[in-house]
Write a protein that holds these residues in place. Structure first.
Motif, PDB file in Angstrom:
ATOM      1  N   LEU A  77       0.830  -1.204   0.000  1.00  0.00           N
ATOM      2  CA  LEU A  77       0.000   0.000   0.000  1.00  0.00           C
ATOM      3  C   LEU A  77       0.862   1.251   0.000  1.00  0.00           C
ATOM      4  O   LEU A  77       0.654   2.163  -0.811  1.00  0.00           O
ATOM      5  N   ILE A  78       1.857   1.314   0.901  1.00  0.00           N
ATOM      6  CA  ILE A  78       2.673   2.528   0.972  1.00  0.00           C
ATOM      7  C   ILE A  78       3.647   2.587  -0.195  1.00  0.00           C
ATOM      8  O   ILE A  78       3.925   3.674  -0.727  1.00  0.00           O
ATOM      9  N   SER A  79       4.156   1.447  -0.659  1.00  0.00           N
ATOM     10  CA  SER A  79       5.047   1.460  -1.827  1.00  0.00           C
ATOM     11  C   SER A  79       4.333   2.011  -3.050  1.00  0.00           C
ATOM     12  O   SER A  79       4.871   2.841  -3.789  1.00  0.00           O
ATOM     13  N   THR A  80       3.100   1.556  -3.255  1.00  0.00           N
ATOM     14  CA  THR A  80       2.311   2.030  -4.400  1.00  0.00           C
ATOM     15  C   THR A  80       1.976   3.507  -4.256  1.00  0.00           C
ATOM     16  O   THR A  80       2.071   4.284  -5.221  1.00  0.00           O
ATOM     17  N   ALA A  81       1.601   3.912  -3.040  1.00  0.00           N
ATOM     18  CA  ALA A  81       1.236   5.309  -2.808  1.00  0.00           C
ATOM     19  C   ALA A  81       2.442   6.228  -3.035  1.00  0.00           C
ATOM     20  O   ALA A  81       2.313   7.301  -3.644  1.00  0.00           O
ATOM     21  N   MET A  82       3.624   5.819  -2.551  1.00  0.00           N
ATOM     22  CA  MET A  82       4.823   6.633  -2.755  1.00  0.00           C
ATOM     23  C   MET A  82       5.163   6.729  -4.239  1.00  0.00           C
ATOM     24  O   MET A  82       5.467   7.820  -4.745  1.00  0.00           O
ATOM     25  N   ALA A  83       5.142   5.598  -4.932  1.00  0.00           N
ATOM     26  CA  ALA A  83       5.491   5.602  -6.354  1.00  0.00           C
ATOM     27  C   ALA A  83       4.511   6.445  -7.172  1.00  0.00           C
ATOM     28  O   ALA A  83       4.924   7.213  -8.054  1.00  0.00           O
ATOM     29  N   ASN A  84       3.229   6.322  -6.866  1.00  0.00           N
ATOM     30  CA  ASN A  84       2.223   7.094  -7.608  1.00  0.00           C
ATOM     31  C   ASN A  84       2.389   8.589  -7.375  1.00  0.00           C
ATOM     32  O   ASN A  84       2.291   9.397  -8.311  1.00  0.00           O
ATOM     33  N   ASP A  85       2.646   8.982  -6.119  1.00  0.00           N
ATOM     34  CA  ASP A  85       2.797  10.410  -5.838  1.00  0.00           C
ATOM     35  C   ASP A  85       4.100  10.938  -6.451  1.00  0.00           C
ATOM     36  O   ASP A  85       4.122  12.061  -6.971  1.00  0.00           O
ATOM     37  N   LEU A  86       5.163  10.140  -6.391  1.00  0.00           N
ATOM     38  CA  LEU A  86       6.419  10.550  -7.020  1.00  0.00           C
ATOM     39  C   LEU A  86       6.238  10.740  -8.530  1.00  0.00           C
ATOM     40  O   LEU A  86       6.694  11.738  -9.099  1.00  0.00           O
ATOM     41  N   ALA A  87       5.572   9.797  -9.171  1.00  0.00           N
ATOM     42  CA  ALA A  87       5.371   9.882 -10.613  1.00  0.00           C
ATOM     43  C   ALA A  87       4.526  11.117 -10.976  1.00  0.00           C
ATOM     44  O   ALA A  87       4.831  11.837 -11.940  1.00  0.00           O
ATOM     45  N   SER A  88       3.492  11.374 -10.195  1.00  0.00           N
ATOM     46  CA  SER A  88       2.634  12.544 -10.440  1.00  0.00           C
ATOM     47  C   SER A  88       3.436  13.833 -10.250  1.00  0.00           C
ATOM     48  O   SER A  88       3.317  14.775 -11.038  1.00  0.00           O
ATOM     49  N   TRP A  89       4.256  13.881  -9.195  1.00  0.00           N
ATOM     50  CA  TRP A  89       5.072  15.066  -8.889  1.00  0.00           C
ATOM     51  C   TRP A  89       6.108  15.301  -9.975  1.00  0.00           C
ATOM     52  O   TRP A  89       6.293  16.430 -10.450  1.00  0.00           O
TER      53      TRP A  89
END
Length: 236
Positions: free
Chosen positions: A221-233
């Motif tokens: 959950l946190i790995s996906t959330a971090m990767a998604n926010d990083l990619a969006s940023w």
């Protein structure tokens, strides 16, 4: 998440320090500044999972070892925050295709090296808080072994000699720097925290505080959330 991971290195102070690289073929790359001390062990699987997910988003990532950590031959007791900043500066100067920086927990204390790249910070930690946690762990371990150790005993010892805290050799300069260290406010920085964290942040993510667990673990959950926010940023 079956993308290939590669090993590379960067040269610092006569040593070659390892880097873990994902998505080396992508034009967009980000330098990951790891958590410090035992928190790195607890979060490494989550970071590697996030690197695989970033690869799927066509974003490469580089996760360097800091001098004195993991397989590094640099003397652990001689490392300090200033030296780690210098090492990261050397790393990014040798991996010039990194265009942004993501730092995690205690890594936010050393991401302020001489570089004007945008920064993404996950759950920034204060040095004193990390230091006190390691000292309490040492005191509890000594108590189980039948020895009485006080916080003041460790503080006095740290003035002139190395301390073994949570399996880490902390030298006097590292102890002194950690005791005063806080993440420096920088422009163009995105601060990310967990939903359970009441501190201010630009965004809150769902997931667990892996650095608080007794053993290394994963949390998709946190790995996906971090990767998604990083990619969006990165792509904004």
């Amino acid at each position: 998440m079956n993308g290939k991971l590669e090993f590379s290195s960067y040269h610092f102070d006569e040593y070659d320090e390892l880097c873990l690289i994902s998505g080396s073929q992508h034009q967009i790359k980000i330098l990951l500044v790891p958590p410090l001390f035992d928190e790195m062990n607890r979060m490494r699987r989550a970071l590697v999972d996030a690197m695989h997910l970033l690869d799927e988003c066509r974003i490469g990532s580089i996760l360097p070892d800091l001098p004195g950590t993991n397989e590094s031959l640099f003397p652990q007791g001689e490392a300090n925050l200033t030296l780690w900043r210098s090492a990261l500066n050397m790393c990014i100067s040798q991996h010039t295709d990194c265009k942004s920086i993501a730092s995690f927990r205690g890594g936010c204390l050393i991401d302020d090296f001489d570089c004007e790249l945008p920064r993404w910070r996950f759950s920034p930690a204060k040095g004193r808080s990390m230091l006190r946690t390691m000292m309490r762990t040492r005191i509890a371990s000594d108590k189980e072994a039948g020895n009485v150790t006080k916080m003041t005993d460790l503080q006095d010892q740290a003035i002139s000699s190395n301390l073994n805290l949570a399996g880490n050799i902390i030298g006097p300069s590292m102890f002194a720097e950690l005791d005063q260290a806080e993440p420096i406010t920088l422009e163009n920085t995105r601060v990310v925290r967990l939903e359970s964290d009441s501190a201010d942040a630009d965004v809150k993510l769902a997931g667990s505080a892996l650095w608080l667990r007794a053993e290394p673990d994963a949390d998709q959950l946190i790995s996906t959330a971090m990767a998604n926010d990083l990619a969006s940023w990165i792509n904004s």
